[in-house]
Motif scaffolding. Structure first.
Motif, PDB file in Angstrom:
ATOM      1  N   VAL B 166       6.003 -33.117   6.410  1.00 58.30           N
ATOM      2  CA  VAL B 166       5.079 -31.989   6.353  1.00 58.30           C
ATOM      3  C   VAL B 166       5.344 -31.204   5.072  1.00 58.30           C
ATOM      4  O   VAL B 166       6.491 -30.949   4.726  1.00 58.30           O
ATOM      5  CB  VAL B 166       5.272 -31.070   7.579  1.00 58.30           C
ATOM      6  CG1 VAL B 166       4.478 -29.790   7.419  1.00 58.30           C
ATOM      7  CG2 VAL B 166       4.868 -31.794   8.857  1.00 58.30           C
ATOM      8  N   GLN B 167       4.260 -30.855   4.346  1.00 57.88           N
ATOM      9  CA  GLN B 167       4.427 -30.043   3.141  1.00 57.88           C
ATOM     10  C   GLN B 167       3.406 -28.900   3.134  1.00 57.88           C
ATOM     11  O   GLN B 167       2.645 -28.734   4.092  1.00 57.88           O
ATOM     12  CB  GLN B 167       4.289 -30.936   1.891  1.00 57.88           C
ATOM     13  CG  GLN B 167       5.457 -31.909   1.794  1.00 57.88           C
ATOM     14  CD  GLN B 167       5.511 -32.698   0.503  1.00 57.88           C
ATOM     15  OE1 GLN B 167       4.740 -32.477  -0.433  1.00 57.88           O
ATOM     16  NE2 GLN B 167       6.442 -33.647   0.447  1.00 57.88           N
ATOM     17  N   PRO B 175      -4.932 -25.153   9.752  1.00 53.35           N
ATOM     18  CA  PRO B 175      -5.806 -24.118  10.291  1.00 53.35           C
ATOM     19  C   PRO B 175      -7.266 -24.286   9.866  1.00 53.35           C
ATOM     20  O   PRO B 175      -8.185 -23.975  10.623  1.00 53.35           O
ATOM     21  CB  PRO B 175      -5.235 -22.817   9.716  1.00 53.35           C
ATOM     22  CG  PRO B 175      -3.825 -23.142   9.357  1.00 53.35           C
ATOM     23  CD  PRO B 175      -3.849 -24.571   8.940  1.00 53.35           C
ATOM     24  N   GLN B 176      -7.479 -24.790   8.648  1.00 55.37           N
ATOM     25  CA  GLN B 176      -8.854 -24.936   8.160  1.00 55.37           C
ATOM     26  C   GLN B 176      -9.568 -26.025   8.943  1.00 55.37           C
ATOM     27  O   GLN B 176     -10.727 -25.863   9.330  1.00 55.37           O
ATOM     28  CB  GLN B 176      -8.866 -25.247   6.659  1.00 55.37           C
ATOM     29  CG  GLN B 176     -10.262 -25.302   6.062  1.00 55.37           C
ATOM     30  CD  GLN B 176     -10.957 -23.956   6.119  1.00 55.37           C
ATOM     31  OE1 GLN B 176     -10.594 -23.013   5.438  1.00 55.37           O
ATOM     32  NE2 GLN B 176     -12.010 -23.876   6.944  1.00 55.37           N
ATOM     33  N   LEU B 197      -5.179 -36.467  10.348  1.00 47.62           N
ATOM     34  CA  LEU B 197      -4.167 -35.410  10.211  1.00 47.62           C
ATOM     35  C   LEU B 197      -4.332 -34.369  11.321  1.00 47.62           C
ATOM     36  O   LEU B 197      -3.346 -33.882  11.876  1.00 47.62           O
ATOM     37  CB  LEU B 197      -4.274 -34.724   8.853  1.00 47.62           C
ATOM     38  CG  LEU B 197      -3.917 -35.583   7.636  1.00 47.62           C
ATOM     39  CD1 LEU B 197      -4.113 -34.780   6.350  1.00 47.62           C
ATOM     40  CD2 LEU B 197      -2.488 -36.082   7.718  1.00 47.62           C
ATOM     41  N   HIS B 198      -5.563 -34.044  11.625  1.00 41.28           N
ATOM     42  CA  HIS B 198      -5.828 -33.075  12.688  1.00 41.28           C
ATOM     43  C   HIS B 198      -5.161 -33.519  13.989  1.00 41.28           C
ATOM     44  O   HIS B 198      -4.520 -32.720  14.690  1.00 41.28           O
ATOM     45  CB  HIS B 198      -7.341 -32.926  12.869  1.00 41.28           C
ATOM     46  CG  HIS B 198      -7.734 -32.000  13.983  1.00 41.28           C
ATOM     47  ND1 HIS B 198      -7.384 -30.666  14.019  1.00 41.28           N
ATOM     48  CD2 HIS B 198      -8.445 -32.221  15.116  1.00 41.28           C
ATOM     49  CE1 HIS B 198      -7.868 -30.104  15.107  1.00 41.28           C
ATOM     50  NE2 HIS B 198      -8.518 -31.028  15.802  1.00 41.28           N
ATOM     51  N   GLY B 199      -5.275 -34.795  14.282  1.00 45.65           N
ATOM     52  CA  GLY B 199      -4.619 -35.338  15.477  1.00 45.65           C
ATOM     53  C   GLY B 199      -3.106 -35.142  15.411  1.00 45.65           C
ATOM     54  O   GLY B 199      -2.471 -34.756  16.406  1.00 45.65           O
ATOM     55  N   GLN B 200      -2.519 -35.386  14.237  1.00 47.75           N
ATOM     56  CA  GLN B 200      -1.069 -35.203  14.058  1.00 47.75           C
ATOM     57  C   GLN B 200      -0.660 -33.760  14.286  1.00 47.75           C
ATOM     58  O   GLN B 200       0.322 -33.465  14.961  1.00 47.75           O
ATOM     59  CB  GLN B 200      -0.669 -35.558  12.612  1.00 47.75           C
ATOM     60  CG  GLN B 200      -0.611 -37.025  12.309  1.00 47.75           C
ATOM     61  CD  GLN B 200       0.517 -37.701  13.050  1.00 47.75           C
ATOM     62  OE1 GLN B 200       1.411 -37.063  13.606  1.00 47.75           O
ATOM     63  NE2 GLN B 200       0.474 -39.011  13.099  1.00 47.75           N
ATOM     64  N   TYR B 201      -1.440 -32.853  13.645  1.00 50.91           N
ATOM     65  CA  TYR B 201      -1.085 -31.436  13.736  1.00 50.91           C
ATOM     66  C   TYR B 201      -1.144 -30.960  15.188  1.00 50.91           C
ATOM     67  O   TYR B 201      -0.348 -30.125  15.619  1.00 50.91           O
ATOM     68  CB  TYR B 201      -2.024 -30.573  12.890  1.00 50.91           C
ATOM     69  CG  TYR B 201      -2.072 -30.898  11.416  1.00 50.91           C
ATOM     70  CD1 TYR B 201      -3.267 -30.781  10.710  1.00 50.91           C
ATOM     71  CD2 TYR B 201      -0.939 -31.312  10.713  1.00 50.91           C
ATOM     72  CE1 TYR B 201      -3.336 -31.072   9.343  1.00 50.91           C
ATOM     73  CE2 TYR B 201      -0.999 -31.605   9.350  1.00 50.91           C
ATOM     74  CZ  TYR B 201      -2.198 -31.485   8.677  1.00 50.91           C
ATOM     75  OH  TYR B 201      -2.273 -31.768   7.328  1.00 50.91           O
ATOM     76  N   MET B 202      -2.091 -31.496  15.948  1.00 46.43           N
ATOM     77  CA  MET B 202      -2.275 -31.007  17.314  1.00 46.43           C
ATOM     78  C   MET B 202      -1.115 -31.414  18.224  1.00 46.43           C
ATOM     79  O   MET B 202      -0.989 -30.884  19.319  1.00 46.43           O
ATOM     80  CB  MET B 202      -3.607 -31.506  17.905  1.00 46.43           C
ATOM     81  CG  MET B 202      -4.847 -30.924  17.238  1.00 46.43           C
ATOM     82  SD  MET B 202      -4.954 -29.109  17.352  1.00 46.43           S
ATOM     83  CE  MET B 202      -5.595 -28.955  19.025  1.00 46.43           C
ATOM     84  N   THR B 203      -0.274 -32.347  17.765  1.00 47.46           N
ATOM     85  CA  THR B 203       0.854 -32.753  18.603  1.00 47.46           C
ATOM     86  C   THR B 203       2.214 -32.430  17.994  1.00 47.46           C
ATOM     87  O   THR B 203       3.242 -32.781  18.549  1.00 47.46           O
ATOM     88  CB  THR B 203       0.804 -34.269  18.894  1.00 47.46           C
ATOM     89  OG1 THR B 203       0.803 -34.952  17.636  1.00 47.46           O
ATOM     90  CG2 THR B 203      -0.437 -34.644  19.688  1.00 47.46           C
ATOM     91  N   PHE B 207       3.282 -26.799  14.697  1.00 48.33           N
ATOM     92  CA  PHE B 207       1.854 -26.517  14.542  1.00 48.33           C
ATOM     93  C   PHE B 207       1.263 -26.078  15.875  1.00 48.33           C
ATOM     94  O   PHE B 207       0.449 -25.158  15.935  1.00 48.33           O
ATOM     95  CB  PHE B 207       1.119 -27.762  14.024  1.00 48.33           C
ATOM     96  CG  PHE B 207       1.392 -28.075  12.582  1.00 48.33           C
ATOM     97  CD1 PHE B 207       2.585 -28.660  12.190  1.00 48.33           C
ATOM     98  CD2 PHE B 207       0.448 -27.793  11.611  1.00 48.33           C
ATOM     99  CE1 PHE B 207       2.849 -28.954  10.855  1.00 48.33           C
ATOM    100  CE2 PHE B 207       0.692 -28.089  10.271  1.00 48.33           C
ATOM    101  CZ  PHE B 207       1.891 -28.660   9.897  1.00 48.33           C
ATOM    102  N   GLU B 208       1.677 -26.739  16.943  1.00 50.52           N
ATOM    103  CA  GLU B 208       1.148 -26.377  18.273  1.00 50.52           C
ATOM    104  C   GLU B 208       1.445 -24.932  18.614  1.00 50.52           C
ATOM    105  O   GLU B 208       0.589 -24.211  19.136  1.00 50.52           O
ATOM    106  CB  GLU B 208       1.803 -27.251  19.346  1.00 50.52           C
ATOM    107  CG  GLU B 208       1.219 -28.625  19.511  1.00 50.52           C
ATOM    108  CD  GLU B 208       1.870 -29.336  20.696  1.00 50.52           C
ATOM    109  OE1 GLU B 208       1.170 -29.548  21.702  1.00 50.52           O
ATOM    110  OE2 GLU B 208       3.082 -29.652  20.613  1.00 50.52           O
ATOM    111  N   ALA B 209       2.680 -24.518  18.342  1.00 46.88           N
ATOM    112  CA  ALA B 209       3.081 -23.154  18.694  1.00 46.88           C
ATOM    113  C   ALA B 209       2.318 -22.116  17.885  1.00 46.88           C
ATOM    114  O   ALA B 209       2.245 -20.946  18.268  1.00 46.88           O
ATOM    115  CB  ALA B 209       4.588 -22.982  18.485  1.00 46.88           C
ATOM    116  N   ALA B 210       1.725 -22.544  16.779  1.00 47.44           N
ATOM    117  CA  ALA B 210       1.005 -21.616  15.908  1.00 47.44           C
ATOM    118  C   ALA B 210      -0.475 -21.516  16.245  1.00 47.44           C
ATOM    119  O   ALA B 210      -1.190 -20.694  15.673  1.00 47.44           O
ATOM    120  CB  ALA B 210       1.157 -22.059  14.444  1.00 47.44           C
TER     121      ALA B 210
END
Lengths: 247, 222
Positions: B166-167, B175-176, B197-203, B207-210
């Motif tokens: 993650v960078q 968020p966008q 990537l959206h799928g990755q972020y959602m798990t 990112f989830e906690a945010a």
């Protein structure tokens, strides 16, 4: 060999630019043609020139670069910069677009003239001011200009939007700099904030009729910027692709 | 001399649950494992115009961060401040080319997309240009930015935007993309890398906690 002044090659379609074989760094700055109607306003391109400071002790060489003007309908440019904005900088095999990314790249690559202080609070202030200009003023100003050109907005509405966002941003920056009595925004040396402020103020004054007396700090800085050769050299009217003044 | 110093106070984040700019900083704080105090600023109630908040950020925007005697507004400035102050789990690589790419992607989001669909401008377009005009406008801005980012990361994306770590680009993209999907009905099939990537972020836990609906000021369901 003596340093040569920044050299400029006119952009001729179908002709690739001659590349230098000297040992000095070759940087290419691509900017949209001045006054073209689909162009994104060129203010950001103004920032990316010789690093400043006739008051500094070492001889000021700055970063020499080659200037390439970009026409608004330049289809090759999209391959260089997918979002099609200017400016973009080519340094050897590295291509960087977006003025903030370019400047932060230059900051790392050419640390002899730093634009960001070490102190984290002052560094954050510089970045915040830069961000106000490049996220909260300039894109909305651009929206208003393009809206006018495309006929979606009338001239009064367009100017109203520009004034609204410039005023909001400038008032906020004045608040952030309350009590500041240094020569420039965050000290007595030019820093990142100044590099972003100068073109925005310049555009406000020369294109949008902004009354700078409402923003006394910014007005004072602007007068100081006008005296600095690096800032003078960067002004739109001094660029190779600026239209010649009417006879 | 006295015994051990009192522990430094936690940083305070002024945030609104749904603000995508605040969302970015929440991700960065979580990634770096920084424990922070969340203070809600209710944008719908106009709390951003409270004199006390305006002292923290005269632009009247969230997020704002108070960390000791540092007071910083703007998600970009905050993210780069956190990167310096809390160097654990760095968000920017050393390599200048990759670093520049991260910053460019962050800039596309925070200068090229988000400001052009913020509420004030959208309301203005609805009033002055025409009712319903704001929807194609927003979609156009998102499309332009997402198309550009998709092109930029096609060659380098791995598990995340810039590879397998993650960078900063991810911090700004997540968020966008979330807003584009949940609020603006964006058809992500045009941007397959971003969709993945959206799928990755959602798990991913940080990112989830945010996510907006996990925040203390999110309206509770039911």
């Amino acid at each position: 060999s003596p340093s040569s002044p920044c050299s400029v090659l006119p952009l001729l379609s179908g002709v690739t630019a001659h590349s230098f074989t000297t040992s000095r760094q070759e940087l290419v700055l691509l900017r949209v043609g001045h006054g073209s109607d689909e162009a994104r306003p060129v203010q950001r391109g103004d920032q990316l020139l010789l690093l400043p400071g006739p008051h500094r002790p070492q001889p000021q060489r700055g970063v020499e670069y080659e200037y390439r003007a970009v026409e608004w309908n330049d289809t090759d440019y999209e391959k260089i910069n997918p979002i099609k904005y200017v400016p973009a900088l080519q340094d050897g095999d590295i291509l960087v677009s977006d003025s903030l990314a370019i400047i932060l790249y230059l900051e790392d690559k050419y640390p002899q003239h730093l634009l960001l202080p070490q102190d984290l609070k002052r560094k954050a202030l510089n970045l915040q001011i830069a961000s106000i200009v490049c996220s909260s003023i300039q894109p909305l100003q651009c929206y208003a200009v393009i809206g006018l050109i495309k006929g979606k907005l009338g001239p009064d509405e367009s100017l109203q939007i520009v004034h609204h966002y410039i005023d909001k941003g400038f008032r906020a920056i004045e608040k952030l700099l309350e009590g500041c009595d240094s020569k420039f925004a965050t000290g007595d040396e030019v820093q990142l904030a100044d590099v972003f402020l100068a073109p925005q103020i310049h555009a406000g004054v020369t294109r949008f009729d902004i009354d700078m007396s409402k923003y006394p700090h910014l007005e004072r800085f602007y007068k100081a910027y006008m005296e600095i050769p690096a800032f003078q050299a960067a002004r739109p009217e001094n660029q190779p692709d600026a239209p010649s003044p009417p006879q | 001399m006295a015994s051990a110093e009192a522990p430094a106070a936690r940083p305070i984040l002024y945030s609104y649950w749904r603000s995508s700019c605040s969302h970015r900083v929440r991700i960065a704080l979580n990634l770096k494992g920084i424990d922070y105090e969340y203070r809600a600023v209710n944008l719908l109630k106009g709390e951003q115009s409270d004199p006390e908040f305006m002292k923290l950020n005269p632009m009247k925007f969230v997020p704002a961060l108070v960390d000791g005697d540092a007071v910083i507004g703007d998600s970009y400035a905050i993210a780069l401040y956190l990167e310096d102050k809390y160097p654990q789990r760095p968000l920017l690589p050393q390599d200048l080319k990759k670093k520049a790419l991260n910053i460019q992607i962050a800039s596309i989001v925070c200068s090229g997309i988000q400001p052009l669909h913020n509420l004030t401008l959208v309301r203005f377009i609805e009033q002055k240009v025409g009712t319903g005009e704001s929807i194609p406008w927003v979609q156009q801005q998102i499309d332009r930015g997402f198309t550009a980012v998709e092109n930029m990361i096609k060659g380098c994306a791995g598990k995340f935007a810039m590879g397998d770590e993650v960078q900063l680009a991810d911090v700004f993209l997540a968020p966008q993309i979330f807003a584009a999907v949940t609020r603006y009905q964006t058809d992500m099939s045009n941007y397959p890398t971003l969709a993945r990537l959206h799928g990755q972020y959602m798990t991913h836990p940080a990112f989830e906690a945010a996510l907006p609906d996990r925040q203390p000021d999110a309206p509770s369901s039911g």
